[in-house]
Structures are given as C-alpha cells and as structure tokens.
Scaffold this active site. Structure first.
Site, short mmCIF file in Angstrom:
data_model
loop_
_atom_site.label_atom_id
_atom_site.label_comp_id
_atom_site.label_asym_id
_atom_site.label_seq_id
_atom_site.Cartn_x
_atom_site.Cartn_y
_atom_site.Cartn_z
N LYS A 187 0.29 14.09 1.55
CA LYS A 187 -1.08 14.34 1.13
C LYS A 187 -1.33 15.83 0.89
CE LYS A 187 -2.87 10.17 3.33
NZ LYS A 187 -3.41 9.45 2.17
N LYS A 189 -15.06 7.76 -3.40
CA LYS A 189 -16.30 8.04 -2.65
C LYS A 189 -16.88 9.40 -3.03
CE LYS A 189 -14.32 5.30 1.03
NZ LYS A 189 -13.35 5.35 2.14
N LYS A 239 -8.80 13.45 5.21
CA LYS A 239 -7.93 12.28 5.15
C LYS A 239 -6.88 12.40 6.23
CE LYS A 239 -7.13 13.21 0.86
NZ LYS A 239 -7.20 12.05 -0.02
N ARG A 240 -6.15 11.32 6.43
CA ARG A 240 -5.04 11.34 7.38
C ARG A 240 -4.12 12.52 7.08
NH1 ARG A 240 -0.09 8.34 6.89
NH2 ARG A 240 -0.97 7.34 5.04
N HIS A 280 0.80 -1.23 0.00
CA HIS A 280 0.00 0.00 0.00
C HIS A 280 0.83 1.27 0.00
CE1 HIS A 280 -4.13 -1.54 0.51
NE2 HIS A 280 -3.59 -2.51 1.22
N THR A 313 -9.01 5.96 -1.70
CA THR A 313 -10.39 5.52 -1.91
C THR A 313 -11.36 6.66 -1.64
OG1 THR A 313 -10.46 4.63 0.35
CG2 THR A 313 -10.00 3.08 -1.44
#
Length: 809
Positions: free
Chosen positions: A555, A661, A549-550, A359, A657
């Site tokens: 990110k 969504k 998100k985290r 991952h 993901t």
C-alpha cells in the site's frame, strides 16, 4: 447533557420520549436524574430495537412464506462499526429520535459517540462485507451474514513513543444491546480423531475433541426499513465447561482447560500465524465458523424445503475470500456422510451452491495449510480434498493439460513442504469465481488462477466493489448531503446514479464556494478531534492529504513518508517559493507480527515529531499519525479529506473501497492505475484524478528485466537525499540505525517499486499543488468526482451478484 428529571408534559407530548424514558426506568433500572450517557444510549437502542424486531420478524416470515432463495455471505470479518446512527437513519427516524432525546435534555450526537465500534474486522475486507449486508437488506434480498463473534477483535492500537502497541479491544465489556443469543441454533464442531470405515463402505468421523458453536444474531436494517436481515455470529462453548473431578483434586488449570480452549477460538481476529500454534488456531477458527455456518444452512434448508438435493435452488453461499474455503469440504462431508448423497451428486450440489470472491493476488494471502496440520485437525476433510483433487486432475489430464499446469491446478502444493491450497479448493468447488475490480479480475486470469482459468474458462467474472452511500455519505457527511439535496432534490438518496444530476453545478462558482465551506466545516471538526487525540494543531485551511488504511508495504505508506521528507527538505531549501500548506494524515494498523509495517508506523511518527517541531516550515507542513483506525474514525476523517492517497504498487491492490469513499465525499484522488482506481478514472474523467507511476504490466516487466533500484535512487537527488536522511538517523537520533535495514531494502530489491515510482509521485504531488492554487478549478473537480460516484454504490455491486451469480433477481 444535564441530569434533570424529565418533564411529564414533555414525555406526554412526545410518545417516543416517553418510550425511551420507560425503557430507561424499567429495563436499565435508572431514572432520568441518575442516568449517565451510557444509560441513555442503552435505553435509546433498546427502544428503537423494538421497531427493528417487528420488521425483522416480518422480513423472515415473508421470506419463508415465499419460499425465497436466500443468500449466505461467509466472511471472517464484518467491520460494521457503530449501529445506532446507521439503524435510525435507515429507518428514517433520526430527526424524531433527536427531538425525543432533546425533550429529555439528551443530545443524540453525544450518545452516538460513546457507542463502541464492534471489533469484528480490521480492513477493507470486513468493511466490504458490512456494506454488502446493508445493501442486501436495502435491495430487499433475504440474506444471512455468517462470521465469528470476536470478544477482543484484532487489537486496539495505542501509540507509545511512536511505536504501535497492541491492546485488547473490550467492546463487549458492558454487553451488546444489538445481539440476540439463539441457544437453539447450536452445533457440534469436531477436531482431530480418526475416520472409521464400515462394512457397507460408509465412513464415520470420530473427532477426538469438540466444541459447541452457538449463534448470536444481530439485525441489519436496510434503507427505509424495507427489510431487516440477519448477521449471525458464532461463539464457542465447551460441552463440559468444568471437569469437577480435576477441580476437586485442585488441578484448576486442567479443570477449566476445555472452556479455555473453546474461548480461544473466538477471542482474537487473525491470530499471528508465524508459528505452528498460531497456524493451528487460525485453521481451527476458520473451520469452526465454516462448519457451524454450513450446518446451519443445511438444517434450515431441510426444515423448509425437505430435499437436500434442491440446495442450489434455494441457497447461494458466497465465500468472502479464502478464509471460509474449507466450507467446500464441509458441505461435501455433510452431504455424503449425513445425507447419503454419492460423491458425484454431492460435488454437483456443492459447485451449484458456492460462489467464491477472491480479494488478493498476494501469494501469502492465498491461504495454504501444511498438510500434516490439516490432516491431523480435519482427517475426514483431508480425505475429501484428495478425492476432489483426484477428480479435478483426471479431468485436467483428459483435456490435455501438461505436467506444469497439473501441478498449478492441484489442491495440494507438492513443491517443498506439502500444503493444502485453499484458494484452489474454493475455485474448484464454486460455479462462479469473481474478482473485485476489472484490473484485478484480468490479473487473476493471467497470474494466480491462469491454469484454473484455462481449465474452466467461463468461471471467472468481475464484480467491482462498492460502498453503501447511506453510511459513507448521508450519515458521515450530513452537511454535504444537505447541499446536494438542495441542488438536485432527494432522488439520489434512493438511487445514487442520480448524483450525476450534480454535474452542471461543477461549473457554478458560487455553488463551488458553498461546497468548499461544507468541506472546511468538516475539517474544523476533524482538527479539533486530532488536537484532542494527538495534541497536534492543524490549520483547517491547509490541504488535508490523507492516507488511512491497513499498513502494508504494497500500500506504500513508505512512499508517502519518503516524499514527505523530500518536501520538508525542499521547503527548507527554498522558503521563497509559494508552497501549498499541507497536513499529512496517516492512520492504520499493522499486523502484530509484521515487523516492517510496524517500523513504518514508527517512521511516520518520528518524521511527524521532527517536522512539527521545526519552525522553519511553520504552517506549511504538518504530519500526524492518528491511532486506532476504525470505522468511526474513518467517518470523521473521510468527509474532511482534500486529497486521497491511493498509491499501491500497480497490480497488487484488488480493488480498494477507501478510494470510493473519499471521492464520494469530495476529495481528489492521487493514485496509481491499480484496483478500482482504473474504473474511478474512467467514471470521473482523467482530468479529475491525478494518476502517476507504472502500470501493472510495466511493474511486471521491470521485475522481469532485472530492476536495479540502487541506480534509480542514485539518479534521483531528491529521493537519495530523503532515503539517506532516514537511513542515517536524522529522524531517529535516539537510535541512528533504526531505519538502516528498511532503507537498505529499497537499495537492494525494492519489490514494491517505491524508488521506481518516486519521481513520478513527487511530480504528481506538485501537480496537486498547482490545482489547489486554483480554488474554483479545484472545487469543480471534486464536485465532478461526487457526481460521478453513483456507480460505485454497493447496491449496484450486489445487484450484479444477485443477477449473475446467485440467481435471486
């Protein structure tokens, strides 16, 4: 909800209402007049559970009778969220349950909201595991999920004066009506000690300490209830919970030390591993759940099939990232030490049984353990790692592999501190190694596993992630689901590829307006929730621009915040322009020891406080950081989002993901060509997504050529103004130097290419503004996104695993 006594006539007319009331009285010990919402929740769960148990037992018996091969999914996280809504929706009983409760003067939606989220995960890895478990059941595939029953999860996030504060999750305080303890499924888990050889050449591991792993099962209900599978989580107990001699001597700490040590194993998800004690606990956790799971799988196989040598024919074990990689050595230990299988045959069985999903390409996430720690805790496994490594390296040498590649392939990192490479162990011990998006898989072959790929050229394959449409459309967005059903019929509920039938409606302006009305209704509900939680008032007619998100530097929440500061300055300098009203929403948790990530949370809150209090921007810009991001919060935010921020540094996000969504729920994606964004673009069309910034190849080239971020910042007036404002304390007047180090990092190295991509990102945001001003065009665009998202169902992903890796379809 009123507290009246339920009418006998009402319960007679509605047998389900009568069953719920009977459960309330006889299992909860309350009558309708005294019952509180949590009592009704428990009574409803326990009543519905009876139906689920019948299906669960039938599913298990059918698998046994058929001699079916089972899938075993090992994951350190399962972010399953709340279960009542999911279970009754998949059973097709939501209207029936709602009507039964209404006859008892109880609101189903109200009691659903008080069910706690299961604190079993943190981010995308755990949510993917939950989606996969639901799809396995929906596709009628016998499967077990294996993980840890965390008592306090990762943490509950509170924001105090803009700072993240970590508090224990207390989801189990009042018990969990969904779980069943299986005391007969308990296993000895050893640590430390020594390995003793016998005269006949056998070895025997004598651990110095041990705990007992006890199974706790939760049913996982598939779509239309066709199958109910098992999520088996492990809790830990001391074999001697109290040493009475020490207790009687008054040494209470020593008396309870064994139980405390056992409980520590299952207390917290991801204990900080920045210190030796944290590293040891993390490794203990991973071995604890891996060993218990592998012992359980082997025990079940022997019970039903007898011959351990047929294990690959009847069991497919999937390792969800590197956390359960020690399972490879554990299965070898059980085969060789407990079932008298020779090394060569044991290795063949092991490789035939395991598959490994990678991952991440981040080196720090490809777990490795200091060799002395690994050998002290798991001495027999260290022997096996050396034995496996010897075979691996001899085979590599025979094939002409050079010294550099030998060093890269080795299970032992010999550079500096010697460490055991868990990703290499998982790769070597599996017959299949898959990435989770096309780009990610290609990069695996080129970077972290380049030499292993050359040694085993057919082993790496791609399985792009997916999401379950039941939870992430039907349950969280019933208004949109009803609108789609009205347009194209119900077939998409069983086959998400039928969402493509919605495409012609993207050109229907009237349908687009109805689509926008559903979105606005979701935004109104979210606006009320945010006002209750954060006190921030937001306009549901503004664009909801969302990044949830985290919190991690790759990110690039920081890129979003800096562009928000730049936009704030532009609105103030040019109030005459026709600005698009925006609400910038952030949510996510930072790991407790991740300083910069926690500082980014503080910056988001400082920027929000300044902007939200400035009348010069008025309704044009609002910012909010929503605390304690979890599945239930995502279920509120995602259906209300207009713009989905998927802006990671290209080449660093495995898949994502959340991007799927958001698109499924009618949000436009702004993002880099990273992870599954590439495939989303290919499916929805380049005109229906906003892509910006460097590609993964361009990022690698820029790093290699000697990127100088200072020159980039100084050459971009908007970026420089925003960075300098943050650096000089404009948003932190109480501590002007708070963000100096964070901003200096951009000037000095900018590994995550925030400065390098800023101008392209800002330009893309202005493109989004232009699209928003054409509401008919916007509506058509987001409808096309929904219509083309069927391929991103986790049912498709699981079908590919089942066919290509597990051999069960």
């Amino acid at each position: 909800m009123t507290s009246t006594i339920a009418s006998p006539v009402a319960t007679q007319a509605n047998p389900l209402a009568g069953a719920i009331l009977d459960t309330l009285i006889h299992r909860i010990g309350k009558d309708a007049q005294a019952a509180r919402p949590h009592d009704w929740l428990a009574a409803t769960i326990l009543t519905m559970r009876d139906d689920i148990i019948d299906r669960w037992m039938a599913s298990t018996k059918a698998a046994h009778a058929a001699g079916a091969k089972r899938v075993y999914y090992l994951s350190l996280e399962f972010l399953i969220g709340r279960l009542l809504r999911d279970a009754i929706a998949n059973l097709g009983r939501t209207p029936e349950v709602a009507a039964a409760l209404a006859s008892l003067d109880v609101d189903l939606a109200e009691i659903e909201e008080i069910e706690p989220d299961a604190a079993l995960g943190n981010g995308g890895l755990g949510r993917l595991a939950a989606c996969f478990m639901e799809s396995l059941a929906s596709l009628d595939l016998p499967a077990y999920g294996y993980g840890i029953r965390y008592v306090n999860g990762m943490f509950r996030q509170r924001i105090d004066d803009g700072w993240q504060v970590e508090l224990p999750e207390t989801w189990l305080t009042h018990g969990n009506p969904w779980e069943f303890e299986r005391r007969e499924s308990a296993y000895f888990i050893g640590f430390g000690g020594e390995v003793i050889g016998t005269e006949d050449g056998a070895v025997h591991w004598k651990p110095a300490e041990a705990v007992e792993a006890v199974a706790v099962d939760t049913p996982v209900v598939g779509w239309r209830g066709k199958r109910v599978n098992t999520l088996r989580l492990w809790t830990a107990r001391a074999f001697d919970p109290i040493h009475l001699d020490a207790f009687n001597a008054g040494d209470y700490s020593r008396a309870l030390a064994g139980q405390l040590k056992a409980e520590t194993l299952v207390r917290v998800l991801y204990p900080a591993d920045s210190n030796p004690a944290g590293q040891e606990l993390r490794l203990r956790q991973e071995y604890f759940f891996s060993s218990a799971s592998i012992q359980d799988i082997v025990r079940r196989h022997i019970q039903y099939f007898g011959d351990i040598r047929t294990l690959p024919d009847k069991a497919a074990i999937q390792l969800n990232d590197t956390h359960p990689a020690v399972s490879v050595a554990e299965l070898m230990r059980l085969l060789m030490d407990h079932h008298d299988v020779g090394f060569d045959e044991a290795w063949k069985i092991t490789q035939g049984t395991f598959g490994y999903t990678n991952h991440t390409l981040l080196p720090e996430a490809l777990e490795s353990w200091p060799l002395p720690l690994f050998e002290r805790l798991l001495p027999r496994h260290m022997q096996l790692v050396y034995q496996i490594n010897a075979r691996l390296l001899r085979e590599a040498r025979k094939s002409g592999t050079d010294d550099r590649a030998i060093a890269a392939i080795s299970l032992i990192d010999e550079g500096g501190e010697r460490r055991v490479r868990m990703a290499n162990l998982a790769f070597a011990g599996s017959h299949s190694v898959n990435g989770v998006a096309a780009l990610h898989t290609d990069l695996m072959k080129q970077t972290v596993f380049a030499d292993l790929h050359r040694q085993f050229p057919g082993r790496i394959n791609n399985k792009t992630n997916g999401i379950t449409p039941r939870r992430w459309l039907q349950e969280c967005n019933p208004g949109l689901t009803a609108l789609i059903r009205e347009a194209i019929g119900p077939a998409f509920l069983d086959d998400t590829n039928r969402l493509a039938d919605l495409l012609p409606f993207a050109e229907d302006a009237a349908y687009g307006e109805r689509f926008a009305a559903v979105k606005r209704s979701n935004k109104v509900a979210l606006a009320q929730h945010l006002r209750d939680v954060t006190g921030v008032r937001i306009d549901p007619d503004a664009m909801f621009d969302v990044q949830i998100k985290r919190i991690h530097e790759y990110k690039r929440q920081l890129l979003n915040i800096i562009e928000t500061v730049a936009l704030y300055d532009q609105i103030r300098r040019h109030p005459e322009r026709d600005w698009t009203p925006r609400v910038k929403l952030f949510a996510g948790k930072a790991a407790g020891s991740y300083h910069n990530a926690k500082l980014i949370i503080k910056l988001a809150n400082d920027v929000a406080r300044r902007i939200n209090a400035d009348p010069s921007v008025g309704p044009l810009l609002k910012v909010a950081f929503v605390p304690n991001y979890n599945v239930s919060l995502a279920e509120k935010i995602i259906p209300a989002a207009d713009l989905s921020e998927q802006i990671s540094t290209a080449g660093m996000e495995a898949s994502g993901t959340g991007n799927m969504k958001f698109a499924l729920n009618g949000a436009l994606t702004i993002g880099t060509l990273d992870g599954a964004n590439v495939e989303i673009r290919d499916h929805v069309g380049a005109d229906n997504i906003v892509i910006f910034g460097m590609t993964a190849d361009e990022v690698a080239a820029k790093r290699a050529e000697g990127y100088v971020p200072r020159a980039v910042i100084e050459g971009s007036p908007e970026l420089r103004q925003a960075v300098d404002a943050i650096r000089n304390g404009v948003f932190s007047p109480d501590d002007p130097a708070r963000y100096a180090g964070l901003m200096d990092g951009l000037y000095d190295h900018d590994w995550f290419m925030v400065a390098a991509d800023f101008d392209a990102y800002a330009s893309a945001q202005r493109e989004v503004d232009a699209r928003w001003s054409d509401r008919a065009g916007w509506n058509g665009c987001v409808i096309r996104n929904v219509a083309q998202m069927g391929w991103f169902s986790s049912d498709r992903t699981i079908s590919e695993y089942a066919r290509d890796i597990w051999g069960v379809m």
